[in-house]
Design a protein around this motif. Sequence first.
Motif, PDB file in Angstrom:
ATOM      1  N   GLU A  42       4.210  -5.047   7.440  1.00 16.51           N
ATOM      2  CA  GLU A  42       5.157  -5.383   6.369  1.00 16.51           C
ATOM      3  C   GLU A  42       5.300  -4.211   5.401  1.00 16.51           C
ATOM      4  N   ALA A  43       4.184  -3.636   4.995  1.00 12.16           N
ATOM      5  CA  ALA A  43       4.216  -2.504   4.059  1.00 12.16           C
ATOM      6  C   ALA A  43       4.951  -1.314   4.662  1.00 12.16           C
ATOM      7  N   ARG A  44       4.643  -0.978   5.913  1.00 10.68           N
ATOM      8  CA  ARG A  44       5.299   0.162   6.571  1.00 10.68           C
ATOM      9  C   ARG A  44       6.799  -0.079   6.715  1.00 10.68           C
ATOM     10  N   THR A  45       7.177  -1.288   7.070  1.00 13.56           N
ATOM     11  CA  THR A  45       8.593  -1.610   7.261  1.00 13.56           C
ATOM     12  C   THR A  45       9.358  -1.496   5.949  1.00 13.56           C
ATOM     13  N   VAL A  46       8.841  -2.109   4.903  1.00 14.87           N
ATOM     14  CA  VAL A  46       9.520  -2.069   3.609  1.00 14.87           C
ATOM     15  C   VAL A  46       9.557  -0.645   3.062  1.00 14.87           C
ATOM     16  N   ALA A  47       8.516   0.130   3.295  1.00 13.65           N
ATOM     17  CA  ALA A  47       8.468   1.508   2.798  1.00 13.65           C
ATOM     18  C   ALA A  47       9.571   2.379   3.408  1.00 13.65           C
ATOM     19  N   GLN A  48      10.086   1.996   4.559  1.00 10.96           N
ATOM     20  CA  GLN A  48      11.142   2.772   5.216  1.00 10.96           C
ATOM     21  C   GLN A  48      12.534   2.421   4.706  1.00 10.96           C
ATOM     22  N   LEU A  49      12.637   1.379   3.892  1.00 12.30           N
ATOM     23  CA  LEU A  49      13.929   0.918   3.404  1.00 12.30           C
ATOM     24  C   LEU A  49      14.222   1.472   2.020  1.00 12.30           C
ATOM     25  N   THR A  50      15.481   1.789   1.785  1.00  9.84           N
ATOM     26  CA  THR A  50      15.912   2.237   0.468  1.00  9.84           C
ATOM     27  C   THR A  50      17.138   1.430   0.072  1.00  9.84           C
ATOM     28  N   HIS A  51      16.990   0.631  -0.980  1.00 11.02           N
ATOM     29  CA  HIS A  51      18.093  -0.197  -1.477  1.00 11.02           C
ATOM     30  C   HIS A  51      17.730  -0.630  -2.885  1.00 11.02           C
ATOM     31  N   THR A  52      18.728  -0.791  -3.741  1.00  6.95           N
ATOM     32  CA  THR A  52      18.461  -1.180  -5.122  1.00  6.95           C
ATOM     33  C   THR A  52      17.832  -2.569  -5.234  1.00  6.95           C
ATOM     34  N   LYS A  53      17.977  -3.413  -4.235  1.00  6.24           N
ATOM     35  CA  LYS A  53      17.416  -4.762  -4.265  1.00  6.24           C
ATOM     36  C   LYS A  53      16.069  -4.861  -3.553  1.00  6.24           C
ATOM     37  N   ILE A  54      15.531  -3.734  -3.089  1.00  6.42           N
ATOM     38  CA  ILE A  54      14.246  -3.729  -2.380  1.00  6.42           C
ATOM     39  C   ILE A  54      13.271  -2.859  -3.166  1.00  6.42           C
ATOM     40  N   VAL A  55      12.128  -3.438  -3.487  1.00  9.47           N
ATOM     41  CA  VAL A  55      11.120  -2.725  -4.271  1.00  9.47           C
ATOM     42  C   VAL A  55      10.510  -1.601  -3.434  1.00  9.47           C
ATOM     43  N   GLN A  56      10.240  -0.476  -4.085  1.00  5.55           N
ATOM     44  CA  GLN A  56       9.691   0.704  -3.411  1.00  5.55           C
ATOM     45  C   GLN A  56       8.184   0.565  -3.231  1.00  5.55           C
ATOM     46  N   ILE A  57       7.708   0.833  -2.012  1.00 10.92           N
ATOM     47  CA  ILE A  57       6.278   0.849  -1.704  1.00 10.92           C
ATOM     48  C   ILE A  57       5.764   2.267  -1.927  1.00 10.92           C
ATOM     49  N   PHE A  58       4.676   2.400  -2.705  1.00 12.70           N
ATOM     50  CA  PHE A  58       4.106   3.716  -2.992  1.00 12.70           C
ATOM     51  C   PHE A  58       2.991   4.097  -2.026  1.00 12.70           C
ATOM     52  N   THR A  59       2.116   3.154  -1.731  1.00 11.38           N
ATOM     53  CA  THR A  59       0.974   3.448  -0.863  1.00 11.38           C
ATOM     54  C   THR A  59       0.426   2.167  -0.263  1.00 11.38           C
ATOM     55  N   VAL A  60      -0.316   2.341   0.813  1.00 12.10           N
ATOM     56  CA  VAL A  60      -0.997   1.222   1.462  1.00 12.10           C
ATOM     57  C   VAL A  60      -2.437   1.657   1.684  1.00 12.10           C
ATOM     58  N   GLY A  61      -3.364   0.705   1.641  1.00  9.32           N
ATOM     59  CA  GLY A  61      -4.752   1.106   1.819  1.00  9.32           C
ATOM     60  C   GLY A  61      -5.677  -0.038   2.175  1.00  9.32           C
ATOM     61  N   GLU A  62      -6.873   0.347   2.596  1.00  3.91           N
ATOM     62  CA  GLU A  62      -7.951  -0.585   2.881  1.00  3.91           C
ATOM     63  C   GLU A  62      -9.202  -0.011   2.233  1.00  3.91           C
ATOM     64  N   VAL A  63      -9.748  -0.725   1.250  1.00  3.18           N
ATOM     65  CA  VAL A  63     -10.908  -0.266   0.510  1.00  3.18           C
ATOM     66  C   VAL A  63     -11.877  -1.435   0.320  1.00  3.18           C
ATOM     67  N   GLU A  64     -13.111  -1.241   0.774  1.00  2.00           N
ATOM     68  CA  GLU A  64     -14.178  -2.232   0.576  1.00  2.00           C
ATOM     69  C   GLU A  64     -13.740  -3.650   0.950  1.00  2.00           C
ATOM     70  N   GLY A  65     -13.056  -3.784   2.076  1.00  2.00           N
ATOM     71  CA  GLY A  65     -12.639  -5.099   2.550  1.00  2.00           C
ATOM     72  C   GLY A  65     -11.318  -5.590   1.990  1.00  2.00           C
ATOM     73  N   PHE A  66     -10.762  -4.871   1.034  1.00  2.00           N
ATOM     74  CA  PHE A  66      -9.460  -5.243   0.483  1.00  2.00           C
ATOM     75  C   PHE A  66      -8.362  -4.483   1.217  1.00  2.00           C
ATOM     76  N   VAL A  67      -7.357  -5.205   1.662  1.00  2.00           N
ATOM     77  CA  VAL A  67      -6.178  -4.616   2.292  1.00  2.00           C
ATOM     78  C   VAL A  67      -5.051  -4.813   1.288  1.00  2.00           C
ATOM     79  N   PHE A  68      -4.385  -3.720   0.902  1.00  2.00           N
ATOM     80  CA  PHE A  68      -3.419  -3.810  -0.196  1.00  2.00           C
ATOM     81  C   PHE A  68      -2.295  -2.807  -0.015  1.00  2.00           C
ATOM     82  N   PHE A  69      -1.216  -3.042  -0.745  1.00  2.00           N
ATOM     83  CA  PHE A  69      -0.249  -1.978  -0.958  1.00  2.00           C
ATOM     84  C   PHE A  69       0.210  -2.009  -2.398  1.00  2.00           C
ATOM     85  N   ALA A  70       0.516  -0.806  -2.894  1.00  2.00           N
ATOM     86  CA  ALA A  70       0.993  -0.642  -4.266  1.00  2.00           C
ATOM     87  C   ALA A  70       2.493  -0.404  -4.206  1.00  2.00           C
TER      88      ALA A  70
END
Length: 128
Positions: free
Chosen positions: A68-96
């Motif tokens: 989901e993060a990778r897919t959204v990060a490839q999109l550019t549109h004023t109605k789609i929020v920009q993904i800055f980074t994705v990560g996995e740290v100490e058991g947490f999977v997240f994207f900013a």
Amino acid sequence: MTESTDFMLNDLRAALADLYDIEVPIARGGMALVYLAREQRLDRPVAIKVLHPDLARDDTHRLRFLREARTVAQLTHTKIVQIFTVGEVEGFVFFAMAYVKGDTQSQCVTTCGCIDPLHCVGNSSTYC
């Protein structure tokens, strides 16, 4: 939100302390929680979407979340929020992602009733 999110919030703050100052939970979905945070390096507000820890341990859910993060990060549109980074740290999977101040879609539906799809596609950046 709940005691479990408060507990998770403390662990998340510790895990991401070198990157983000996690402030408060701002939304919850079926698979993830979203927190308001401040990205330390660029001193900007961000939204951190975190896969629920129980789901993060399951490869199917973890890979779906990362896709989901990778897919959204490839999109550019004023109605789609920009993904800055994705990560996995100490058991947490997240994207900013960019933090967009305002009501959630759920809050708008509660306040305004059914959302007209044409309104969402139009020039306005708000739901109601």
